[in-house]
Design a protein around this motif. Structure first.
Motif, PDB file in Angstrom:
ATOM      1  N   THR A 143       5.104   3.928  12.947  1.00 30.21           N
ATOM      2  CA  THR A 143       4.811   4.276  11.554  1.00 30.21           C
ATOM      3  C   THR A 143       4.853   5.783  11.331  1.00 30.21           C
ATOM      4  OG1 THR A 143       3.422   2.315  11.282  1.00 30.21           O
ATOM      5  CG2 THR A 143       3.114   4.084   9.702  1.00 30.21           C
ATOM      6  N   PHE A 144       4.180   6.526  12.205  1.00 35.12           N
ATOM      7  CA  PHE A 144       4.118   7.980  12.046  1.00 35.12           C
ATOM      8  C   PHE A 144       5.499   8.606  12.235  1.00 35.12           C
ATOM      9  CE2 PHE A 144       3.203  12.330  13.577  1.00 35.12           C
ATOM     10  CZ  PHE A 144       2.481  12.779  12.487  1.00 35.12           C
ATOM     11  N   SER A 145       6.219   8.168  13.263  1.00 32.47           N
ATOM     12  CA  SER A 145       7.576   8.673  13.488  1.00 32.47           C
ATOM     13  C   SER A 145       8.481   8.293  12.324  1.00 32.47           C
ATOM     14  CB  SER A 145       8.140   8.108  14.799  1.00 32.47           C
ATOM     15  OG  SER A 145       7.337   8.463  15.904  1.00 32.47           O
ATOM     16  N   LEU A 194       0.820  -1.207   0.000  1.00 34.67           N
ATOM     17  CA  LEU A 194       0.000   0.000   0.000  1.00 34.67           C
ATOM     18  C   LEU A 194       0.853   1.256   0.000  1.00 34.67           C
ATOM     19  CD1 LEU A 194      -2.750   1.330   0.060  1.00 34.67           C
ATOM     20  CD2 LEU A 194      -2.770   1.080   2.559  1.00 34.67           C
ATOM     21  N   SER A 195       1.929   1.271   0.775  1.00 37.30           N
ATOM     22  CA  SER A 195       2.781   2.471   0.814  1.00 37.30           C
ATOM     23  C   SER A 195       3.424   2.721  -0.544  1.00 37.30           C
ATOM     24  CB  SER A 195       3.859   2.326   1.899  1.00 37.30           C
ATOM     25  OG  SER A 195       4.696   1.217   1.623  1.00 37.30           O
ATOM     26  N   VAL A 196       3.828   1.641  -1.230  1.00 37.35           N
ATOM     27  CA  VAL A 196       4.408   1.792  -2.575  1.00 37.35           C
ATOM     28  C   VAL A 196       3.347   2.307  -3.548  1.00 37.35           C
ATOM     29  CG1 VAL A 196       5.622   0.600  -4.431  1.00 37.35           C
ATOM     30  CG2 VAL A 196       6.029  -0.070  -2.064  1.00 37.35           C
ATOM     31  N   TYR A 197       2.117   1.787  -3.426  1.00 32.70           N
ATOM     32  CA  TYR A 197       1.006   2.236  -4.273  1.00 32.70           C
ATOM     33  C   TYR A 197       0.734   3.725  -4.045  1.00 32.70           C
ATOM     34  CZ  TYR A 197      -3.791   2.768  -6.012  1.00 32.70           C
ATOM     35  OH  TYR A 197      -4.919   3.202  -6.665  1.00 32.70           O
ATOM     36  N   LEU A 198       0.696   4.139  -2.788  1.00 36.74           N
ATOM     37  CA  LEU A 198       0.406   5.536  -2.473  1.00 36.74           C
ATOM     38  C   LEU A 198       1.504   6.471  -2.960  1.00 36.74           C
ATOM     39  CD1 LEU A 198      -1.029   5.137   1.149  1.00 36.74           C
ATOM     40  CD2 LEU A 198      -2.310   5.548  -0.961  1.00 36.74           C
ATOM     41  N   ALA A 199       2.746   5.968  -2.951  1.00 34.26           N
ATOM     42  CA  ALA A 199       3.862   6.795  -3.405  1.00 34.26           C
ATOM     43  C   ALA A 199       3.913   6.874  -4.934  1.00 34.26           C
ATOM     44  CB  ALA A 199       5.174   6.236  -2.866  1.00 34.26           C
ATOM     45  N   ASN A 200       3.783   5.719  -5.591  1.00 32.26           N
ATOM     46  CA  ASN A 200       3.979   5.675  -7.045  1.00 32.26           C
ATOM     47  C   ASN A 200       2.717   5.972  -7.853  1.00 32.26           C
ATOM     48  OD1 ASN A 200       6.591   4.949  -6.444  1.00 32.26           O
ATOM     49  ND2 ASN A 200       6.304   2.770  -6.841  1.00 32.26           N
ATOM     50  N   LEU A 230       9.647   0.148   0.668  1.00 31.68           N
ATOM     51  CA  LEU A 230      10.465   1.296   0.278  1.00 31.68           C
ATOM     52  C   LEU A 230      11.941   1.022   0.518  1.00 31.68           C
ATOM     53  CD1 LEU A 230       8.250   4.178   1.749  1.00 31.68           C
ATOM     54  CD2 LEU A 230       8.409   3.422  -0.645  1.00 31.68           C
ATOM     55  N   PHE A 231      12.253   0.276   1.594  1.00 33.60           N
ATOM     56  CA  PHE A 231      13.639  -0.063   1.899  1.00 33.60           C
ATOM     57  C   PHE A 231      14.223  -0.977   0.817  1.00 33.60           C
ATOM     58  CE2 PHE A 231      16.528  -3.192   3.869  1.00 33.60           C
ATOM     59  CZ  PHE A 231      17.570  -2.346   4.220  1.00 33.60           C
ATOM     60  N   VAL A 232      13.466  -2.014   0.443  1.00 29.46           N
ATOM     61  CA  VAL A 232      13.934  -2.932  -0.602  1.00 29.46           C
ATOM     62  C   VAL A 232      14.081  -2.185  -1.926  1.00 29.46           C
ATOM     63  CG1 VAL A 232      13.362  -5.000  -1.935  1.00 29.46           C
ATOM     64  CG2 VAL A 232      12.939  -4.957   0.528  1.00 29.46           C
ATOM     65  N   GLU A 233      13.145  -1.295  -2.193  1.00 27.39           N
ATOM     66  CA  GLU A 233      13.209  -0.490  -3.415  1.00 27.39           C
ATOM     67  C   GLU A 233      14.457   0.394  -3.409  1.00 27.39           C
ATOM     68  OE1 GLU A 233       9.688   1.517  -5.963  1.00 27.39           O
ATOM     69  OE2 GLU A 233      10.091   2.525  -4.065  1.00 27.39           O
ATOM     70  N   ALA A 234      14.806   0.952  -2.251  1.00 33.53           N
ATOM     71  CA  ALA A 234      15.997   1.793  -2.128  1.00 33.53           C
ATOM     72  C   ALA A 234      17.277   0.992  -2.347  1.00 33.53           C
ATOM     73  CB  ALA A 234      16.032   2.457  -0.748  1.00 33.53           C
ATOM     74  N   ARG A 235      17.235  -0.311  -2.048  1.00 34.74           N
ATOM     75  CA  ARG A 235      18.407  -1.163  -2.261  1.00 34.74           C
ATOM     76  C   ARG A 235      18.440  -1.739  -3.672  1.00 34.74           C
ATOM     77  NH1 ARG A 235      21.451   0.914  -0.447  1.00 34.74           N
ATOM     78  NH2 ARG A 235      22.937  -0.795  -0.694  1.00 34.74           N
ATOM     79  N   MET A 246      -0.957   5.608   6.697  1.00 36.77           N
ATOM     80  CA  MET A 246      -0.647   4.283   7.216  1.00 36.77           C
ATOM     81  C   MET A 246      -0.747   4.220   8.734  1.00 36.77           C
ATOM     82  SD  MET A 246      -0.119   2.675   4.401  1.00 36.77           S
ATOM     83  CE  MET A 246       0.509   1.110   4.946  1.00 36.77           C
ATOM     84  N   SER A 247      -0.642   5.377   9.402  1.00 36.52           N
ATOM     85  CA  SER A 247      -0.740   5.385  10.863  1.00 36.52           C
ATOM     86  C   SER A 247      -2.156   5.670  11.359  1.00 36.52           C
ATOM     87  CB  SER A 247       0.222   6.428  11.452  1.00 36.52           C
ATOM     88  OG  SER A 247      -0.116   7.734  11.015  1.00 36.52           O
ATOM     89  N   VAL A 248      -3.062   6.066  10.456  1.00 38.83           N
ATOM     90  CA  VAL A 248      -4.450   6.294  10.847  1.00 38.83           C
ATOM     91  C   VAL A 248      -5.078   5.014  11.374  1.00 38.83           C
ATOM     92  CG1 VAL A 248      -6.760   6.632   9.864  1.00 38.83           C
ATOM     93  CG2 VAL A 248      -4.992   8.320   9.458  1.00 38.83           C
ATOM     94  N   GLY A 249      -4.816   3.907  10.670  1.00 36.11           N
ATOM     95  CA  GLY A 249      -5.362   2.621  11.092  1.00 36.11           C
ATOM     96  C   GLY A 249      -4.983   2.252  12.508  1.00 36.11           C
ATOM     97  N   PRO A 250      -3.685   2.265  12.845  1.00 31.48           N
ATOM     98  CA  PRO A 250      -3.296   1.966  14.218  1.00 31.48           C
ATOM     99  C   PRO A 250      -3.923   2.880  15.265  1.00 31.48           C
ATOM    100  CG  PRO A 250      -1.400   1.809  12.772  1.00 31.48           C
ATOM    101  CD  PRO A 250      -2.528   2.329  11.937  1.00 31.48           C
ATOM    102  N   ILE A 251      -4.115   4.172  14.925  1.00 30.23           N
ATOM    103  CA  ILE A 251      -4.750   5.080  15.884  1.00 30.23           C
ATOM    104  C   ILE A 251      -6.184   4.632  16.162  1.00 30.23           C
ATOM    105  CG2 ILE A 251      -5.597   7.436  16.237  1.00 30.23           C
ATOM    106  CD1 ILE A 251      -3.241   8.437  14.603  1.00 30.23           C
TER     107      ILE A 251
END
Length: 431
Positions: A351-353, A35-41, A234-239, A54-59
């Motif tokens: 997540t938020f931090s 989802l984070s990759v989808y939201l970014a790309n 995002l980390f794997v994508e950065a590598r 992504m942090s709304v859900g945990p809240i």
């Protein structure tokens, strides 16, 4: 019902639980990691916007997970509630396909989280109670969740790069939870025992010191592991990884949990619940520090199996620890509160931090932050181990004193009469 019928029903219940975990986690694995990759790309959102969504859900989970637990304990019908919430979560997951405005996406995330927040803790409490009743292994059932999650990430990574595109993750999420909802209606429900007041269980839990300390440990150890599901892509994508590469990394990480969940019960029996928790924290710390050093993509793939040590051991140990320190009548409330702190508050904070750190210092600094949180959690686990040892020592001393008092009381009664005997008992109870 005859013995053969009971055995057959037990096997049916176990299969239903396994298949429910398989499809419910397949749904979550289809959506959360990508989802984070989808939201970014695809949606073109910034790091802070992604972190917020992504942090709304945990809240939301912080509030609603304990409420679902309270309702389940009060109604005595957790399987029915699980079926309803699974279906509605799947429906709201399709909302991501309908909107592209930031605030509307946030609204979808809130609605989805309200119902998704019930799925894992309620199913865990049903499984834990049933496996305890039939003397089975919780980990051998829960590992099907890891299997479903890992397969989903791998398959969705492949399909996202095909003609279907990244939007396939939302359809997979819906159909996975649709199947899970139908299976939830078949899960075993224990008949209601002592009736629990609507908020009585929560009031009782917040007075239990060991439970509250363990919630803090869950916040510090479990939160970063869940937040990693958001930023790992995002980390794997950065590598240098692709969508398929992200899927492979998640597949290796999640499938590594399976063997450790199978052996968790044996390890817990040999070395104890809190030492297992400490071992899980140590594995997480090694992983986060390694990621901070910007390893090669090959090293990322190999090191992903460390997740088996961390989550594969922590989840069974945590649930069993809660079962030991909490009364049975409020088990669902306790597990949903534990999940609210880990899946909710800890996940949200990490997540938020992480989103803020991602924008300011990059993805590698995010994992340094997770390492610091994990280290604090490990130190708190060591303190709780010391505290439990102190409680055990006090209990043994108290039992010895009571036994000696009983011997002395018999002598008092024999030689000095009932009045002196009763006075001595009164003085002992006062001390």
């Amino acid at each position: 019902m005859g013995e053969l019928d009971l055995e057959k029903q037990k096997q049916v219940n176990i299969i239903s639980l396994k298949v429910f975990y398989l499809f419910s986690f397949f749904a979550v694995g289809s959506l959360t990691p990508l989802l984070s990759v989808y939201l970014a790309n695809e949606a073109g959102l910034s790091g802070i916007e992604i972190g917020t969504i992504m942090s709304v859900g945990p809240i939301v989970m912080i509030v609603f997970q304990p409420l679902w637990g309270i309702v389940c304990d009060w109604s005595g019908r957790p399987a029915k509630i699980l079926a309803m919430t699974s279906l509605l979560a799947g429906v709201f997951g399709l909302g991501y396909l309908l909107f592209d405005h930031y605030l509307l996406i946030v609204s979808v995330a809130v609605a989805l989280a309200i119902f998704q927040s019930a799925i894992i803790p309620v199913s865990d409490s049903i499984t834990l109670q049933y496996t305890t009743k039939i003397k089975s292994n919780y980990g051998k059932i829960r590992l099907f969740g890891s299997l479903g999650y890992g397969v989903a990430v791998f398959v969705m990574g492949k399909l996202s790069e095909s003609f279907m595109g990244p939007s396939v993750i939302f359809y997979a999420f819906f159909f996975g939870l649709l199947i899970a909802a139908s299976l939830a209606l078949r899960l075993p429900e224990e008949p209601p025992g002592e009736k629990v007041k609507l908020f009585g269980g929560m009031k009782e839990l917040i007075t239990m010191k060991r439970f509250l300390i363990f919630l803090a440990i869950t916040f510090l150890l479990f939160g970063p592991n869940l937040a990693n599901n958001v930023y790992y892509g995002l980390f794997v994508e950065a590598r240098g990884g692709t969508y398929t590469g992200i899927g492979i990394a998640f597949l290796l990480a999640v499938l590594s949990e399976i063997p450790f969940m199978r052996i968790a019960g044996t390890w817990i029996h040999k070395i104890g619940l809190l030492p297992i928790t400490l071992l899980a924290g140590t594995a997480s710390l090694v992983r986060w520090v390694l990621y901070f050093t910007e390893p090669s993509l090959a090293t990322v793939y190999v090191s992903s199996i460390i997740q088996g040590f961390s989550l594969g051991l922590f989840i069974p140990a945590a649930l069993q620890y809660i079962r030991e320190v909490v009364p049975v009548r409020i088990t669902v409330t306790a597990i949903t509160l534990y999940s609210a702190i880990g899946n909710g508050l800890g996940n949200w904070f990490s997540t938020f931090s992480g989103g803020i750190i991602l924008d300011k210092s990059g993805i590698y600094a995010v994992y340094l932050f997770y390492g610091l949180l994990t280290l604090i959690g490990m130190l708190l686990t060591i303190w709780l181990m010391w505290y439990e040892k102190k409680i055990k020592s006090y209990g043994e001393t108290h039992r010895y004193n009571r036994k000696m008092m009983e011997i002395k009381a018999r002598d008092l009664f024999a030689y000095h009469g009932e009045e002196v005997f009763l006075y001595s008992i009164y003085k002992f109870e006062r001390t």
